[in-house]
Design an enzyme around this catalytic site. Structure first.
Site: not given
Length: 657
Positions: A446, A498
């Site tokens: 991330s 995602d």
């Protein structure tokens, strides 16, 4: 849509948003009214106490007030359910009904006060049931009034005050009118930025209000105000649009042949190379997960995590803890040891220091892969979130790279912070002094993946053999030139739908346009859209067959600035020039992309597929219940493990999902 205008200002609620709250309040009021009526009927209006006459009058008036409120709510709910999101005409009487409902709060408030006075002063001698009923009525009134006040604060729009009007100029003085309109629009934008800054300061009130935080608040506020300033959508419109868009995307996915692929690029490796990269990625992912410290370790091991860490947390500090910074109890370091299987001596440096633009990381020796490994932590704090949201472009010149070199500002500064620590503090020199034959590997998830990728770009010239494995990196990270440059040494791993790898300012603008199209096309009332959307998200089923052709007039109406349709600005030449693509309200953002080659893992029924993908496969945001779940680090790790353990997984070429 548009925002409701009552009491001389615009509110963040539309005229079709009263169906659900109104129906819920009707349900509560009807039960309340029935209870009071039963009490009154059982006593037949005769109460055996000194103040029975007062109680009789109180209950009669309370029944009348409740009946009036119920009738007004029924009218509001009925009218609010009419029309569509883009057709508020059938709901034109909502403001008048809101005024009537607001006036009924006054007698309710007065009667609640009188009931409280009666209970405290005149209830002696009355039956417990009678006193309890009055107390319940008083408490219910105050609870409803309290939540009404909370609701008003929630839908309050600080930018919804009456529009300032420029002075009336002589028709011949067009330049003066243009200058006045320009100044008015500039003032409105400044107010929007200040409003977002105030919201951010309130949200982050626990953080120090120093210069770095104030600068971050200002940058984020400018980004948010420019993004939301050109549409007149309330939050429920966005929720309805997302629901419609999800069903539309699912319908298109069902119509697409799952085996549709495009020819892979000759320069893109497939087959054995893909399997090798998967194995390396699965190995690096455990180090990227370990960077999150004890919170993720306990989350991933809910039954045994606390017990395993308790022996190491809070114990006496040894010499090995000299390399650890910012971990006061030692729980983070203990979880890293448990997650990676490394020994104390394998760690060169560990920092859990966390500020805006300064994120935790650690450096260790990975003897299994003969690598000096740098792992960067992802988002785990409010300061990290501010780093994520500082999404403006920042110049990042790299020697040998031609073309525009830009990067995400917050992530670029976080990577620069780690770069200075590694180089200026001699951390990498120390690592390679111990293991000179090892290669440099950088990893993260991330926010950590974005920082690791930018860090790899900064270090590549000094360490040409380095590799970077970025798990679920942000989509708006590097300019095209830097993204192409990173393909030789960065591998990005994306799981399913995602959200984060698809998150960039151009993609958000595209999502906004898609929402505008969906809500302008749909001919259903908003409450039906939301009910159907909730059912679809929870229970599934077939997506609605929705129209796909856009009526451009409706999109233009939805795209009007929040200054309001009657604003003089919308008809002036200055407004047209300011609303052009070169104006601040329509800032042209430099497109940013994911780093490196992209390894995309998809779910096909019970099995998973893995393939090399292209950046254009992530040019739009997919609405799905999995858009957040697929971003979680443990989900990515499980997907990589399942693929590496099953060597028969399908290998595809460079393709669109």
């Amino acid at each position: 849509m548009p925002g409701l205008v009552v009491f001389g200002r615009r509110w963040s609620i539309a005229s079709d948003d009263f169906v659900f709250p109104g129906a819920f309040e009707i349900f509560i009021r009807v039960l309340w009214w029935i209870g009071i009526l039963v009490l009154y009927t059982n006593h037949k209006g005769n109460f055996d106490c000194a103040s029975g006459g007062v109680l009789h009058s109180y209950l009669v008036v309370l029944l009348i007030i409740l009946a009036a409120i119920i009738l007004s709510l029924c009218a509001i709910v009925y009218v609010s359910a009419q029309g569509t999101i883009t057709n508020p005409g059938p709901r034109r009487s909502i403001p008048a009904l809101v005024y009537v409902r607001a006036l009924l709060y006054l007698p309710e408030l007065v009667w609640a006060c009188l009931g409280a006075i009666w209970v405290s002063d005149n209830s002696r001698g009355c039956q417990a049931a009678e006193v309890g009923a009055v107390i319940a009525a008083v408490v219910a009134s105050w609870i409803i009034l309290f939540f009404t006040a909370i609701g008003v604060l929630i839908v309050f729009d600080p930018l919804g005050s009456p529009e300032p009007r420029p002075e009336v100029y002589d028709p011949g003085t067009r330049n003066l009118e243009s200058n006045g309109s320009s100044q008015l629009l500039y003032t409105a934008r400044s107010l929007a930025v200040r409003a977002w800054e105030s919201r951010l300061r309130l949200l982050c009130c626990c953080l120090p209000q120093d210069d770095s935080h104030r600068a971050a608040f200002s940058n984020i506020a400018q980004l948010f105000s420019s993004f939301f300033s050109d549409t007149d959508l309330v939050p429920s419109d966005i929720a309805a649009g997302l629901s419609l868009l999800h069903q539309e995307q699912d319908k298109m996915e069902q119509c697409r042949d799952p085996d549709d692929v495009v020819a892979h690029s000759p320069s893109s490796p497939i087959g054995d190379d893909l399997q090798t990269e998967l194995e390396k990625a699965a190995h690096c992912m455990q180090f990227a997960m370990a960077a999150y410290g004890w919170p993720l370790y306990v989350y991933s091991n809910p039954l045994t995590g606390v017990c395993k860490l308790s022996a190491d947390c809070c114990r006496g500090r040894g010499v090995e803890y000299d390399i650890v910074g910012g971990d006061h109890l030692g729980c983070h370091f203990a979880s890293i040891l448990q997650s990676t299987g490394l020994q104390y001596r394998d760690f060169i440096y560990i920092s859990f220091h966390n500020q805006i633009y300064e994120i935790p990381f650690y450096v260790a020796l990975d003897h299994k892969n003969e690598a000096v490994l740098v792992a960067v932590r992802g988002t785990l704090s409010l300061k990290d979130a501010l780093t994520d949201l500082s999404a403006a472009c920042e110049n990042l010149p790299i020697e040998g790279v031609t073309g525009s070199c830009y990067a995400h500002k917050g992530i670029s500064q976080a990577a620069s912070y780690i770069y200075k620590k590694l180089i200026n503090d001699g951390i990498l020199n120390q690592a390679f002094t111990i293991a000179p034959e090892y290669r440099l590997v950088i990893t993260g998830h991330s926010l950590g993946a974005g920082a690791a990728s930018v860090l790899a770009v900064l270090l590549h010239s000094a360490f040409p053999t380095l590799r970077c494995y970025a798990f679920s990196p942000p989509g708006g990270l590097l300019s095209k030139a830097l993204a192409d440059y990173s393909k030789d040494f960065v591998v990005s791993v994306v799981l399913g739908k995602d959200l984060v790898p698809r998150l960039s300012i151009p993609n958000m603008e595209d999502l906004k346009r898609r929402i505008l199209k969906m809500v302008s096309n749909c001919n259903k009332p908003k409450y039906q859209i939301l009910l159907r959307g909730c059912w679809y998200e929870v229970f599934g089923g077939q997506p609605d067959d929705l129209p796909t052709e856009l009526e451009s007039r409706r999109e233009e109406e939805l795209s009007q600035p929040l200054l309001g349709p009657q604003s003089l600005l919308q008809h002036s030449a200055s407004y047209q020039s300011l609303a052009s693509d070169g104006s601040p309200s329509h800032t042209t953002h430099v497109p940013l992309y994911m780093p490196g080659r992209i390894l995309h893992i998809t779910q096909d029924g019970p099995s998973r597929r893995c393939r090399w993908s292209v950046v254009m496969a992530f040019c739009s945001i997919l609405i799905s219940p999995r858009m957040i779940a697929d971003h979680m680090p443990d989900a990515v790790f499980r997907a990589l493990q399942s693929l590496t353990q099953d060597c028969s997984f399908p290998l595809w070429g460079n393709s669109l999902p």
